[in-house]
Design a protein around this motif. Structure first.
Motif, PDB file in Angstrom:
ATOM      1  N   UNK A   7      -1.155   3.767  10.333  1.00 19.51           N
ATOM      2  CA  UNK A   7       0.589   3.623  10.297  1.00 19.51           C
ATOM      3  C   UNK A   7       0.103   3.733   8.817  1.00 19.51           C
ATOM      4  N   UNK A   8       1.100   4.476   7.939  1.00 15.72           N
ATOM      5  CA  UNK A   8       0.268   5.441   6.895  1.00 15.72           C
ATOM      6  C   UNK A   8       2.023   5.109   6.808  1.00 15.72           C
ATOM      7  N   UNK A   9       2.052   5.252   5.419  1.00 20.54           N
ATOM      8  CA  UNK A   9       3.122   5.838   3.943  1.00 20.54           C
ATOM      9  C   UNK A   9       2.638   6.965   3.251  1.00 20.54           C
ATOM     10  N   UNK A  10       4.126   7.300   3.315  1.00 19.74           N
ATOM     11  CA  UNK A  10       3.849   8.882   2.394  1.00 19.74           C
ATOM     12  C   UNK A  10       5.094   8.763   2.026  1.00 19.74           C
ATOM     13  N   UNK A  11       5.492   9.587   0.823  1.00 20.29           N
ATOM     14  CA  UNK A  11       6.630   9.691   0.085  1.00 20.29           C
ATOM     15  C   UNK A  11       7.148  10.919   0.241  1.00 20.29           C
ATOM     16  N   UNK A  12       9.042  10.805   0.311  1.00 18.07           N
ATOM     17  CA  UNK A  12       9.219  11.873   1.227  1.00 18.07           C
ATOM     18  C   UNK A  12      10.525  12.578  -0.119  1.00 18.07           C
ATOM     19  N   UNK A  13      10.462  13.777  -0.035  1.00 18.12           N
ATOM     20  CA  UNK A  13      11.684  13.563  -1.059  1.00 18.12           C
ATOM     21  C   UNK A  13      12.536  14.598  -0.615  1.00 18.12           C
ATOM     22  N   UNK A  28       3.845   4.939  12.392  1.00 17.52           N
ATOM     23  CA  UNK A  28       2.955   4.507  12.795  1.00 17.52           C
ATOM     24  C   UNK A  28       2.623   5.532  14.354  1.00 17.52           C
ATOM     25  N   UNK A  29       1.413   6.311  14.466  1.00 11.93           N
ATOM     26  CA  UNK A  29       1.210   7.056  15.385  1.00 11.93           C
ATOM     27  C   UNK A  29      -0.468   7.109  16.301  1.00 11.93           C
ATOM     28  N   UNK A  30      -1.074   7.168  17.204  1.00  8.12           N
ATOM     29  CA  UNK A  30      -2.006   7.804  18.079  1.00  8.12           C
ATOM     30  C   UNK A  30      -2.693   8.648  18.083  1.00  8.12           C
ATOM     31  N   UNK A  31      -3.198   8.677  17.548  1.00 10.38           N
ATOM     32  CA  UNK A  31      -4.837   9.483  16.528  1.00 10.38           C
ATOM     33  C   UNK A  31      -5.704   9.826  17.649  1.00 10.38           C
ATOM     34  N   UNK A  39      -7.176  13.892  10.184  1.00  5.79           N
ATOM     35  CA  UNK A  39      -5.009  13.359  10.067  1.00  5.79           C
ATOM     36  C   UNK A  39      -5.493  12.842   9.372  1.00  5.79           C
ATOM     37  N   UNK A  40      -6.541  12.342   8.521  1.00  7.77           N
ATOM     38  CA  UNK A  40      -6.743  11.409   7.294  1.00  7.77           C
ATOM     39  C   UNK A  40      -6.136  12.135   5.689  1.00  7.77           C
ATOM     40  N   UNK A  48       0.408  10.320   0.898  1.00  9.79           N
ATOM     41  CA  UNK A  48       0.393   9.812   1.159  1.00  9.79           C
ATOM     42  C   UNK A  48      -0.775   8.567   1.547  1.00  9.79           C
ATOM     43  N   UNK A  49      -0.564   7.359   2.340  1.00 11.41           N
ATOM     44  CA  UNK A  49      -1.131   6.460   1.495  1.00 11.41           C
ATOM     45  C   UNK A  49      -1.658   5.305   3.461  1.00 11.41           C
ATOM     46  N   UNK A  50      -3.341   4.953   3.858  1.00 14.38           N
ATOM     47  CA  UNK A  50      -2.713   5.198   4.951  1.00 14.38           C
ATOM     48  C   UNK A  50      -2.776   2.607   5.186  1.00 14.38           C
ATOM     49  N   UNK A  51      -2.353   2.701   5.391  1.00 11.00           N
ATOM     50  CA  UNK A  51      -2.016   1.014   5.591  1.00 11.00           C
ATOM     51  C   UNK A  51      -3.462   0.331   6.496  1.00 11.00           C
TER      52      UNK A  51
END
Length: 67
Positions: A7-13, A28-31, A39-40, A48-51
């Protein structure tokens, strides 16, 4: 097959009205286990930041509620 559910959070513009507004997008995605490092790096380069990271097993999509 070993996979990570991240689960990650990325800034969207995409919906910025002014330059000071910034919206964060959570996803949230399966890697696959083998491409975890790539992916990291991709998420961190986007600012972004991995939660959360969980270890998931089985077929792709099975742990994400997909049939």
């Amino acid at each position: 097959m070993r996979m990570f559910r991240i689960t990650a959070c990325v800034p969207s513009q995409s919906r910025i009205r002014t330059q000071r507004e910034l919206q964060n997008t959570f996803f949230t995605k399966l890697v696959p286990y083998d491409s975890w490092f790539r992916e990291q790096q991709r998420i961190q380069k986007m600012g972004g930041k991995i939660v959360k990271v969980e270890l998931a097993t089985g077929k792709p999509g099975a742990n994400a509620g997909l049939a």
